[in-house]
Design a protein around this motif. Structure first.
Motif, PDB file in Angstrom:
ATOM      1  N   TRP A  23       0.826  -1.189   0.000  1.00 41.83           N
ATOM      2  CA  TRP A  23       0.000   0.000   0.000  1.00 41.83           C
ATOM      3  C   TRP A  23       0.864   1.244   0.000  1.00 41.83           C
ATOM      4  CZ3 TRP A  23       0.557  -2.904   4.411  1.00 41.83           C
ATOM      5  CH2 TRP A  23       0.900  -2.253   5.598  1.00 41.83           C
ATOM      6  N   ASP A  24       0.296   2.295  -0.564  1.00 44.53           N
ATOM      7  CA  ASP A  24       0.991   3.567  -0.732  1.00 44.53           C
ATOM      8  C   ASP A  24       0.054   4.659  -0.242  1.00 44.53           C
ATOM      9  OD1 ASP A  24       2.226   5.892  -1.601  1.00 44.53           O
ATOM     10  OD2 ASP A  24       2.682   5.124  -3.587  1.00 44.53           O
ATOM     11  N   ASP A  25       0.484   5.394   0.786  1.00 43.36           N
ATOM     12  CA  ASP A  25      -0.367   6.457   1.325  1.00 43.36           C
ATOM     13  C   ASP A  25       0.003   7.832   0.780  1.00 43.36           C
ATOM     14  OD1 ASP A  25       1.952   7.190   2.655  1.00 43.36           O
ATOM     15  OD2 ASP A  25       1.179   6.739   4.661  1.00 43.36           O
ATOM     16  N   GLY A  26       0.842   7.859  -0.238  1.00 42.77           N
ATOM     17  CA  GLY A  26       1.268   9.111  -0.831  1.00 42.77           C
ATOM     18  C   GLY A  26       2.597   9.608  -0.286  1.00 42.77           C
ATOM     19  N   GLU A  27       2.997   9.100   0.879  1.00 40.64           N
ATOM     20  CA  GLU A  27       4.276   9.478   1.476  1.00 40.64           C
ATOM     21  C   GLU A  27       5.254   8.309   1.516  1.00 40.64           C
ATOM     22  OE1 GLU A  27       3.924  11.501   5.197  1.00 40.64           O
ATOM     23  OE2 GLU A  27       2.190  12.646   4.516  1.00 40.64           O
ATOM     24  N   LYS A  28       4.744   7.122   1.767  1.00 44.47           N
ATOM     25  CA  LYS A  28       5.613   5.951   1.790  1.00 44.47           C
ATOM     26  C   LYS A  28       4.856   4.738   1.287  1.00 44.47           C
ATOM     27  CE  LYS A  28       4.802   5.251   6.689  1.00 44.47           C
ATOM     28  NZ  LYS A  28       5.405   5.117   7.994  1.00 44.47           N
ATOM     29  N   LYS A  29       5.644   3.758   0.811  1.00 40.52           N
ATOM     30  CA  LYS A  29       5.096   2.516   0.278  1.00 40.52           C
ATOM     31  C   LYS A  29       5.524   1.384   1.211  1.00 40.52           C
ATOM     32  CE  LYS A  29       5.190   2.081  -4.141  1.00 40.52           C
ATOM     33  NZ  LYS A  29       5.589   1.840  -5.528  1.00 40.52           N
TER      34      LYS A  29
END
Length: 65
Positions: A23-29
């Motif tokens: 998953w990728d929250d926009g800051e880290k994967k």
């Protein structure tokens, strides 16, 4: 954009953990090994909190699209 993806693992992992949930929250994967049941449960949760499903698995009985 928040998203998740499930792939079949070609890395030799314990047999129960044959998928990778990313998953990728926009800051880290983040990537973790999971079982089929775990992948399905995580997908349900991530969809419920607004993540986009980018999974494209056809041959491993995982119908999440």
């Amino acid at each position: 954009m928040k998203s998740f993806n499930i792939t079949y693992s070609k890395i030799p992992l314990p047999s129960a953990l044959s998928y990778l949930f990313e998953w990728d929250d926009g800051e880290k994967k983040i990537v973790i090994p999971v079982s089929l049941h775990g992948a399905e449960s995580l997908a349900d949760h991530f969809k419920s909190v607004g993540y986009e499903n980018k999974t494209e698995i056809e041959n491993h009985n995982l119908n999440l699209l």
